[in-house]
Design an enzyme around this catalytic site. Structure first.
Site, PDB file in Angstrom:
ATOM      1  CB  VAL A  11      -0.970  -0.009   1.209  1.00  0.00           C
ATOM      2  CG1 VAL A  11      -1.720   1.318   1.302  1.00  0.00           C
ATOM      3  CG2 VAL A  11      -1.956  -1.161   1.094  1.00  0.00           C
ATOM      4  CG  ASN A  86       2.942  -5.379   8.618  1.00  0.00           C
ATOM      5  OD1 ASN A  86       3.499  -4.332   8.912  1.00  0.00           O
ATOM      6  ND2 ASN A  86       3.471  -6.557   8.809  1.00  0.00           N
ATOM      7  N   PRO A  88      -1.833  -7.412  10.705  1.00  0.00           N
ATOM      8  CG  PRO A  88      -0.109  -8.752  11.525  1.00  0.00           C
ATOM      9  CD  PRO A  88      -0.465  -7.331  11.221  1.00  0.00           C
ATOM     10  CB  CYS A 270      -7.874  -6.601   2.075  1.00  0.00           C
ATOM     11  SG  CYS A 270      -6.596  -5.368   2.094  1.00  0.00           S
ATOM     12  NE  ARG A 340       0.300  -9.470   1.627  1.00  0.00           N
ATOM     13  CZ  ARG A 340       0.253  -8.160   1.864  1.00  0.00           C
ATOM     14  NH1 ARG A 340       0.370  -7.719   3.096  1.00  0.00           N
ATOM     15  NH2 ARG A 340       0.102  -7.306   0.875  1.00  0.00           N
TER      16      ARG A 340
END
Ligand code: UDX
Ligand code: ADP
Length: 454
Positions: A11, A86, A88, A270, A340
């Site tokens: 991003v 990040n 997570p 996402c 991912r």
């Protein structure tokens, strides 16, 4: 004006590159604690593959876009600091497996408070649980300086990030719209985007609406995919064709045609994370029915992947032990090297459990990355990495297409057929190949939601 972005990932990197190009008079520093990543951003082989990104970066790098590990001085000298680290799903303690781990965000807020000499506008770019801005705000408040916290979620999709950033459907800016300082911060950030985005596309809201809108947008998109995937299971039994159903349904302007492509399931960093986050929030506020509703979107995604691997196994007589299976594509979608939550991970893990021999080809994902995702060694005799799709298919019992890379559509399947074991199978997990043609060549073909093709 100086902008600093903490986090040089999928991003932060592309977003700041486009912002630097659109605002040549603004200095943009992208900082990260990962020195190898920063070195890659400064080198010839960028750590993120995105169509068009290398061109943008080479145009502005070292002019007004800088990548560095010097977090402290870049943050200190910035007027606006974006937090793009990040978040997570938490793997430990309370909320494990559902809540987002915001420890990286918290450490950024502490860093900003520690090194700043005066107030700044701090912008949440990472997708965060609703009310995280409150956490950032209270950490910054301890410094005694005047900070404004904004939420400016990113809606770019990987593979089309540069296009999405240059021409967004909307830009969302949430802030403390009840105070003059909050409104000024919203307007400052808006003025940056207005250099290339029509003001009518800039939506200004309060902080909580902005934070929740990002989670909701991703949940709605994922829900559409699970909805059409649920229908695909029914299509296979009834003889309906899911692509025809999607076309008929999607031409209703109230429904729309996008995100109705049935597949082996959605992946990416996402959707799952944000759905889990939404489920967690609903549970936290004792909204059990709302939590169950959103959890079902994830359950359907899991079911779709398992259903697909099972179909491959059943078609190959319930036995794939030592059989060569060509895996076409491993990234979670086309035009990215990101793996991912790729559906390929679960599908390939199922095949490895059956002791199949997997011959991989992905145009952008490295063998090392595939092995890391599957938890296998590069020398494991069950895996092999091929320099082309043709070589992966050579001697295979089946081709399993998991990512819609355009080059897979353009292959010479007649030539490939001659090199495969017979009966030669193609399992098209993305419904992107010409099934009629493949049948004519002699393949056994299995798509998603297509009933029996023969
Ligand atoms: C998503 C959102 O689209 C984006 O707005 C947000 O900022 C981040 O999350 P991304 O995960 O990069 O973007 O890719 P997206 O194009 O949304 O695809 C997600 C997954 O859904 C992929 O695995 C894709 O193959 C799958 N998909 C998408 C389908 O299976 N069918 C579809 O019709 C669309
Ligand atoms: P996203 O897809 O949200 O961009 P990534 O994992 O690709 O996520 O990138 C996040 C980046 O943030 C990583 O490169 C990571 O090293 C960086 N990061 C995490 N915590 C910090 C921190 N405290 N300071 C600087 N960078 C950080």
């Amino acid at each position: 004006m100086r902008i600093c972005c903490i986090g040089a990932g999928y991003v932060g990197g592309p977003t700041m590159a486009v912002m630097a190009r659109k605002c040549p008079d603004v200095r943009v520093d992208v900082v990260d604690i990962d020195a190898a990543r920063i070195a890659a951003w400064n080198g010839d082989c960028l750590p993120v593959f995105e169509p068009g990104l290398a061109e943008v970066v080479s145009e502005v790098r070292e002019k007004n876009l800088f990548f560095s590990t010097d977090v402290d001085s870049c943050v200190r000298d910035a007027d606006i600091v974006f937090i793009s680290v990040n978040t997570p799903t938490k793997t430990y303690g309370y909320g494990a497996g559902r809540a987002s781990d915001i420890s990286f965000v918290e450490s950024c807020a502490r860093k900003i408070a520690e090194v700043s000499k005066g107030g700044k506008v701090v912008v949440e770019k990472s997708t965060l649980p609703v009310r995280t801005a409150e956490v950032i705000r209270s950490i910054l408040a301890g410094s005694g300086m005047d900070f404004q916290v904004l939420s400016n979620p990113e809606f770019l999709a990987e593979g089309s990030a540069v296009r999405d950033l240059e021409n967004p459907d909307r830009v969302l800016i949430g802030g403390d719209d009840a105070s003059p300082g909050g409104r000024a911060a919203i307007d400052l950030l808006s003025s940056i985007y207005e250099r290339w985005v029509d003001p009518s596309k800039i939506i200004k809201t309060n902080l909580w609406s902005s934070e929740l809108s990002k989670l909701t947008a991703n949940a709605f998109l994922a829900q559409r995919i699970s909805s059409i995937n649920a229908i695909s299971a029914l299509c296979e039994i009834t003889g309906a064709d899911v692509d025809e159903v999607a076309r008929a349904v999607g031409s209703d302007s109230r429904i729309g045609s996008k995100f109705l492509k049935s597949s082996i399931g959605f992946g990416g960093s996402c959707f799952k994370k944000d759905l889990l986050n939404l489920v967690y929030l609903c549970e936290h506020f004792h909204l059990a029915e709302a939590a169950a509703y959103w959890r079902a979107v994830l359950d359907m995604n899991r079911y779709q992947k398992a259903r697909f691997s099972r179909k491959v196994l059943d078609s190959l007589f319930g036995n794939i032990r030592s059989k060569r299976i060509a895996i076409f594509g491993f990234s979670f979608k086309e035009n990215t090297n990101d793996t991912r939550e790729s559906p390929a991970i679960d599908v390939c893990a199922d095949f490895l459990n059956e002791h199949a021999h997997l011959a991989f080809y992905d145009p952008r994902v490295s063998p090392k990355q595939i092995c890391a995702e599957l938890g296998v060694d590069e020398n494991d005799p069950r895996v092999e990495f091929c320099p082309s799709a043709e070589e992966a298919a050579d001697g295979a019992y089946a081709i399993v297409l998991l990512t819609h890379w355009e080059e897979f559509v353009l292959l010479d399947y007649e030539k490939i057929y001659a090199t495969m074991k017979k009966p030669a199978w193609i399992f098209d997990g993305r419904n992107c190949l010409d099934h009629r043609l493949l049948l004519e060549i002699g393949y056994n073909v299995c798509g998603i939601g297509k009933g029996n093709l023969s």
